[in-house]
Design a protein around this motif. Structure first.
Motif, short mmCIF file in Angstrom:
data_model
loop_
_atom_site.label_atom_id
_atom_site.label_comp_id
_atom_site.label_asym_id
_atom_site.label_seq_id
_atom_site.Cartn_x
_atom_site.Cartn_y
_atom_site.Cartn_z
N MET A 306 40.31 41.47 39.66
CA MET A 306 39.80 40.11 39.79
C MET A 306 40.35 39.41 41.03
O MET A 306 39.61 38.72 41.74
N LEU A 307 41.64 39.59 41.30
CA LEU A 307 42.20 38.96 42.49
C LEU A 307 41.65 39.59 43.76
O LEU A 307 41.26 38.89 44.70
N LEU A 308 41.59 40.92 43.79
CA LEU A 308 41.10 41.61 44.98
C LEU A 308 39.64 41.24 45.25
O LEU A 308 39.26 40.96 46.40
N ALA A 309 38.81 41.21 44.21
CA ALA A 309 37.40 40.84 44.38
C ALA A 309 37.27 39.41 44.88
O ALA A 309 36.40 39.10 45.71
N THR A 310 38.12 38.52 44.39
CA THR A 310 38.08 37.12 44.82
C THR A 310 38.44 36.99 46.29
O THR A 310 37.75 36.31 47.07
N ILE A 311 39.52 37.66 46.70
CA ILE A 311 39.96 37.59 48.10
C ILE A 311 38.92 38.21 49.03
O ILE A 311 38.56 37.63 50.07
N ILE A 312 38.43 39.40 48.67
CA ILE A 312 37.41 40.07 49.49
C ILE A 312 36.18 39.18 49.65
O ILE A 312 35.63 39.03 50.75
N SER A 313 35.74 38.56 48.56
CA SER A 313 34.53 37.74 48.59
C SER A 313 34.73 36.49 49.44
O SER A 313 33.84 36.11 50.23
N GLU A 314 35.89 35.85 49.29
CA GLU A 314 36.16 34.65 50.07
C GLU A 314 36.19 34.95 51.56
O GLU A 314 35.60 34.24 52.37
N VAL A 315 36.88 36.03 51.93
CA VAL A 315 36.97 36.41 53.34
C VAL A 315 35.61 36.86 53.86
O VAL A 315 35.18 36.49 54.96
#
Length: 392
Positions: A306-315
């Motif tokens: 969940m954290l990795l997907a959030t960071i990837i999506s935001e960037v």
């Protein structure tokens, strides 16, 4: 902008779907998996997995829980005890105004459902069956060559290919591996009394024994034994096995009537010395493989996802470099405490409940009785089981 994920088991498939949803299709995902999700697949075989309540909430955020929940069995009550001692603790979902503390799903069912969702997502390219045969990382990108000859290029490579990660090895990642000197016997068990949502964690002189509720009145068994006994135990016929299980588990679910084919897996605590490298991040069992004593492995992996997907999506949504070391360092730093604490908790439980010394037996039972008597202590255990953090 593309992310390449190697490994389409529970963790890799969930990550691909989370990126798809959180980025609203702006980040392209290539997912590579060697085998279709059938019962011969190591990630989607006949075993079950316990989804903590927090993990189910995360699936809901991804928009796939409503479809997945038709395959799950709720855990409404948990009973923790030790063979031959009086100490025990009971946790009930109703005490926390929840429909369930967690859910049990058969990996085969979960795998088929996740693959259906992957095929529907327009920004996910699924390469299955296919495998990576080489990896090349340059300053600005990463490329992988597949057995079919195709070359995929992206900004970030995610290793979700399990405990013996080929991608990690090819990228010079090192792991610290500590054998628990135990093996886990896995089977499905039919009892004369249906579990009706009740899960059991029972500590025996061999190791922990867990029974989780399943469909059709069955329970999913995980029974840990000393590694030296593995061959002997696997030679028991079904009647011998059921007699031993009845002796150590007791009669809480009545008579043990039948047992499925048994599987046996050596248990090792494995943790990558670093979970990021140049344009590379490890998730799930590639990053850490835990003892099943507290059922934390996949639930920890989902918090990574969940954290990795959030960071990837935001960037990705503002056109940034998803594989930049500063981005991956942010992910590693934010996940460090939870990862360390969950690994430490699981490892401490293994040592505490695998030690037959009288002093430890007394401490365990005093602790279980205290948890049953003192709501605050029981709440800490309950929140850990639900995949939530708990702060005093």
């Amino acid at each position: 902008m593309k992310v390449i994920i190697v490994g389409g088991g529970m963790t890799g498939a969930s990550l691909a779907l989370a990126i798809s949803v959180f980025s609203q299709g702006k980040v392209q995902v290539s997912l590579i998996e060697a085998r279709l999700p059938n019962k011969a697949h190591a990630g989607f075989d006949a075993r079950t997995i316990a989804l903590a309540y927090g993990t189910c909430q995360q699936f809901n955020q991804m928009g796939i829980w409503n479809g997945l929940k038709k395959y799950v069995t709720p855990i409404t009550d948990v009973h923790v005890s030790e063979y031959g001692h009086a100490g025990a603790v009971n946790i009930h979902a109703k005490d926390y105004c929840l429909p369930a503390l967690g859910y049990v799903v058969e990996l085969h069912d979960a795998g088929n459902y996740l693959f259906e969702q992957l095929k529907k997502a327009p920004n996910i390219e699924l390469y299955c069956p296919d495998e990576v045969i080489s990896v090349e990382r340059t300053i600005e990108q990463v490329s992988v060559k597949l057995t079919t000859g195709k070359v995929l290029t992206g900004q970030l490579l995610v290793a979700a290919d399990g405990s013996d990660s080929m991608i990690g090895k090819a990228s010079q990642i090192e792991w610290q591996r500590d054998s628990s000197q135990q093996c886990a016997i896995i089977a499905n068990v039919l009892t004369s009394i249906a579990p009706h949502g009740r899960a059991f964690e029972r500590f025996t002189q061999y190791g922990p024994l867990a029974m989780l509720p399943m469909t059709k009145g069955r329970s999913s068994l995980v029974w840990c034994h000393p590694l030296e006994n593995q061959q002997h135990i696997m030679q028991w016929n079904n009647d011998q096995f059921m007699a031993e299980l009845q002796k150590w588990f007791g009669w809480r679910l009545g008579e043990i009537k039948a047992v499925s084919e048994r599987y046996c897996f050596p248990l090792t605590l494995s943790q990558a010395k670093r979970v990021i490298s140049h344009r590379l991040v490890l998730v799930g069992n590639a990053a850490q493989t835990l003892h099943p004593i507290a059922g934390q492995g996949f639930n920890l992996a989902m918090r990574d996802v969940m954290l990795l997907a959030t960071i990837i999506s935001e960037v990705g949504n503002y056109g940034g470099d998803m594989g930049a070391y500063s981005v991956l360092s942010q992910y590693q730093m934010q996940r460090c405490d939870d990862r360390h604490c969950t690994i430490k908790l699981t490892d401490n439980l293994v040592h505490l409940f695998s030690n037959n010394h009288l002093f430890f037996a007394i401490c365990r039972n005093v602790g279980l009785m205290a948890m049953e008597t003192l709501p605050l202590m029981r709440d800490i255990l309950a929140h850990q089981a639900m995949g939530r953090s708990f702060h005093l």
